[in-house]
Enzyme design. Structure first.
Site, PDB file in Angstrom:
ATOM      1  N   GLY A 280     -26.343  20.390 -15.453  1.00 14.91           N
ATOM      2  CA  GLY A 280     -25.345  21.448 -15.608  1.00 14.91           C
ATOM      3  C   GLY A 280     -24.758  21.548 -17.004  1.00 14.91           C
ATOM      4  N   ASN A 281     -24.588  20.404 -17.673  1.00 18.88           N
ATOM      5  CA  ASN A 281     -23.957  20.435 -18.997  1.00 18.88           C
ATOM      6  C   ASN A 281     -24.844  21.089 -20.053  1.00 18.88           C
ATOM      7  OD1 ASN A 281     -25.748  18.202 -18.945  1.00 18.88           O
ATOM      8  ND2 ASN A 281     -24.633  17.201 -20.593  1.00 18.88           N
TER       9      ASN A 281
ATOM     10  N   LYS B 135     -25.492  21.382   2.301  1.00 15.51           N
ATOM     11  CA  LYS B 135     -25.148  21.873   0.961  1.00 15.51           C
ATOM     12  C   LYS B 135     -24.300  23.146   1.049  1.00 15.51           C
ATOM     13  CE  LYS B 135     -26.672  21.818  -3.557  1.00 15.51           C
ATOM     14  NZ  LYS B 135     -26.031  20.788  -4.311  1.00 15.51           N
TER      15      LYS B 135
ATOM     16  N   LYS C 114     -32.891  19.939  -7.903  1.00 20.18           N
ATOM     17  CA  LYS C 114     -33.712  20.141  -9.109  1.00 20.18           C
ATOM     18  C   LYS C 114     -34.320  18.838  -9.624  1.00 20.18           C
ATOM     19  CE  LYS C 114     -31.123  18.847 -13.044  1.00 20.18           C
ATOM     20  NZ  LYS C 114     -30.139  18.028 -12.398  1.00 20.18           N
TER      21      LYS C 114
ATOM     22  N   LYS D  88     -31.159  11.535  -9.148  1.00 20.64           N
ATOM     23  CA  LYS D  88     -31.826  11.304 -10.436  1.00 20.64           C
ATOM     24  C   LYS D  88     -32.579   9.978 -10.429  1.00 20.64           C
ATOM     25  CE  LYS D  88     -28.113  13.701 -12.780  1.00 20.64           C
ATOM     26  NZ  LYS D  88     -28.667  15.008 -12.435  1.00 20.64           N
TER      27      LYS D  88
HETATM   28  P1  ADP Z   1     -26.370  17.165 -13.494  1.00 24.75           P
HETATM   29  O1  ADP Z   1     -25.687  18.470 -13.594  1.00 24.75           O
HETATM   30  O2  ADP Z   1     -26.951  16.716 -14.791  1.00 24.75           O
HETATM   31  O3  ADP Z   1     -27.326  17.071 -12.345  1.00 24.75           O
HETATM   32  P2  ADP Z   1     -24.509  15.497 -11.987  1.00 24.75           P
HETATM   33  O4  ADP Z   1     -23.051  15.706 -12.169  1.00 24.75           O
HETATM   34  O5  ADP Z   1     -25.149  16.001 -10.751  1.00 24.75           O
HETATM   35  O6  ADP Z   1     -25.216  16.099 -13.284  1.00 24.75           O
HETATM   36  O7  ADP Z   1     -24.854  13.931 -12.111  1.00 24.75           O
HETATM   37  C1  ADP Z   1     -24.490  13.161 -13.258  1.00 24.75           C
HETATM   38  C2  ADP Z   1     -23.173  12.474 -13.012  1.00 24.75           C
HETATM   39  O8  ADP Z   1     -23.332  11.411 -12.055  1.00 24.75           O
HETATM   40  C3  ADP Z   1     -22.611  11.719 -14.205  1.00 24.75           C
HETATM   41  O9  ADP Z   1     -21.980  12.596 -15.107  1.00 24.75           O
HETATM   42  C4  ADP Z   1     -21.626  10.738 -13.533  1.00 24.75           C
HETATM   43  O10 ADP Z   1     -20.340  11.312 -13.479  1.00 24.75           O
HETATM   44  C5  ADP Z   1     -22.152  10.616 -12.101  1.00 24.75           C
HETATM   45  N1  ADP Z   1     -22.505   9.268 -11.648  1.00 24.75           N
HETATM   46  C6  ADP Z   1     -22.469   8.894 -10.356  1.00 24.75           C
HETATM   47  N2  ADP Z   1     -22.846   7.640 -10.177  1.00 24.75           N
HETATM   48  C7  ADP Z   1     -23.169   7.155 -11.412  1.00 24.75           C
HETATM   49  C8  ADP Z   1     -23.661   5.895 -11.898  1.00 24.75           C
HETATM   50  N3  ADP Z   1     -23.874   4.870 -11.056  1.00 24.75           N
HETATM   51  N4  ADP Z   1     -23.911   5.761 -13.212  1.00 24.75           N
HETATM   52  C9  ADP Z   1     -23.693   6.807 -14.048  1.00 24.75           C
HETATM   53  N5  ADP Z   1     -23.213   8.017 -13.656  1.00 24.75           N
HETATM   54  C10 ADP Z   1     -22.963   8.207 -12.358  1.00 24.75           C
HETATM   55 MG    MG Z   2     -26.839  17.266 -10.222  1.00 23.50          MG
END
Ligand code: ADP
Ligand code: MG
Length: 310
Positions: free
Chosen positions: A11-12, A127, A210, A272
């Site tokens: 998202g970022n 969702k 995704k 991820k």
């Molecule tokens: P994206 O939009 O890139 O899919 P998400 O917000 O869905 O991003 O996922 C990334 C976020 O997951 C990070 O910014 C962090 O806040 C969160 N997060 C959750 N658990 C962890 C972890 N164990 N280590 C690092 N980040 C984590």
């Molecule tokens: Mg995400």
């Protein structure tokens, strides 16, 4: 060494509205161009949460204000979001490449992803999507066969399933474009979810993660590396706690162990790490990496990020 790389943008990388997206794609294009400049082959995929939410909301309003107009199916909204994001991203990337003296065609591919109608996810949609509704609006939607849930006291929202991706319909086109030296943006928003019906493909009201869709894409084009670019430089165990530990290089076994111990939040970091692990396990020599958007180049050089290998 020249690698074939799939990048999954979070998202970022795109921002959450029209103005933010136009700005964000410039920065994102720099990160992608860094890899192309080093001679790597790149396929870009991306999320679409805010964008598909916006399109879905606009289309619902349209249907509401124009009696007789059908609701726009979610699959069509995903298709629209792929085009809208691809339009901004391909132009920003084209401009960034030209400014570096690289004349490479960039194209966005409307991408469909096959899901299994028997996927367990369809039995329990989780969702939330679209606008908040009143009880009356929710009942009307339920009468039409949609699933609706009350969302933490804030009102009612439609919920859809998040099934696993099985197959990328346009995979041969992605490969042809890559082989021709082009940059491809594909699988946006996890792809348009479809099921096979005889010779046809039918859109379904679901959302594919995704990170998982990009993982299938990476496997099917026989990528060497799968990079998940997000808002953190590394994944952590004991995240946010006193004994927090940022992960560098880990094995797929370690990743599986940490997932089992619940170190990664479901819906954000867990998909991820799981997608990265599946990719690394899928074939010898495949590396998956989770890192910050701006660190893509350092990550592929082995200098940072959480790298997962067999
Ligand atoms: P994206 O939009 O890139 O899919 P998400 O917000 O869905 O991003 O996922 C990334 C976020 O997951 C990070 O910014 C962090 O806040 C969160 N997060 C959750 N658990 C962890 C972890 N164990 N280590 C690092 N980040 C984590
Ligand atoms: Mg995400």
């Amino acid at each position: 060494m020249k690698k074939r790389i799939v990048i999954a943008l979070g998202g970022n990388a795109l921002g959450s509205n029209l103005t933010e997206q136009m700005e964000a794609v410039k920065n994102t294009s720099k990160a992608i161009a860094d890899l192309l400049e080093e001679g790597h082959e790149v396929v870009v995929s991306h999320g679409n949460g805010p964008q598909v939410g916006m399109i879905n909301l606009a289309m619902s309003e349209y249907a509401k204000n124009n009696p007789g107009q059908p609701e726009m199916p979610l699959s069509v909204c995903v298709a629209m979001s792929q085009a809208y994001i691809g339009y901004d991203l391909q132009n920003a990337l084209r401009e960034e490449l030209l400014s570096r003296g690289i004349d490479k065609p960039v194209a966005t591919l409307v991408t469909q992803v096959v899901v299994d109608p028997a996927d367990e996810a369809f039995k329990n949609p989780t969702k939330p999507i679209g606008a908040f509704m009143t009880k009356e609006e929710a009942d009307a939607l339920i009468a039409k066969g949609e699933q609706v849930k009350e969302d933490a006291g804030r009102g009612y929202r439609r919920v859809v399933a998040s099934p696993r991706p099985k197959e990328i319909v346009e995979i041969e086109t992605v490969k042809e474009l890559l082989d021709a030296g082009q940059v491809v943006i594909a699988g946006g928003g996890g792809g348009i979810p479809v099921i096979r019906e005889g010779k046809g493909l039918k859109g379904v009201g679901a959302v594919i993660d995704k990170d998982f869709a990009s993982c299938v894409l990476a496997q099917n084009i026989d990528a060497d590396a799968f990079i998940v670019l997000t808002a953190v430089e590394k994944a952590a165990i004991n995240w946010g706690k006193e004994n927090e530990e940022w992960l560098g290089e880990i094995t797929t076994e370690q990743a599986r162990q940490y997932m089992g111990e619940g170190h990664f939040a479901p819906g954000s970091m867990l998909p991820k790490v799981e997608a990265a692990t599946l990719f690394a396990e899928s074939k010898e020599g495949r590396t998956a990496l989770i890192t910050l958007l701006e660190k893509a180049k350092d990550g592929i050089a082995g200098k940072t990020g959480t790298a997962i290998r067999k």
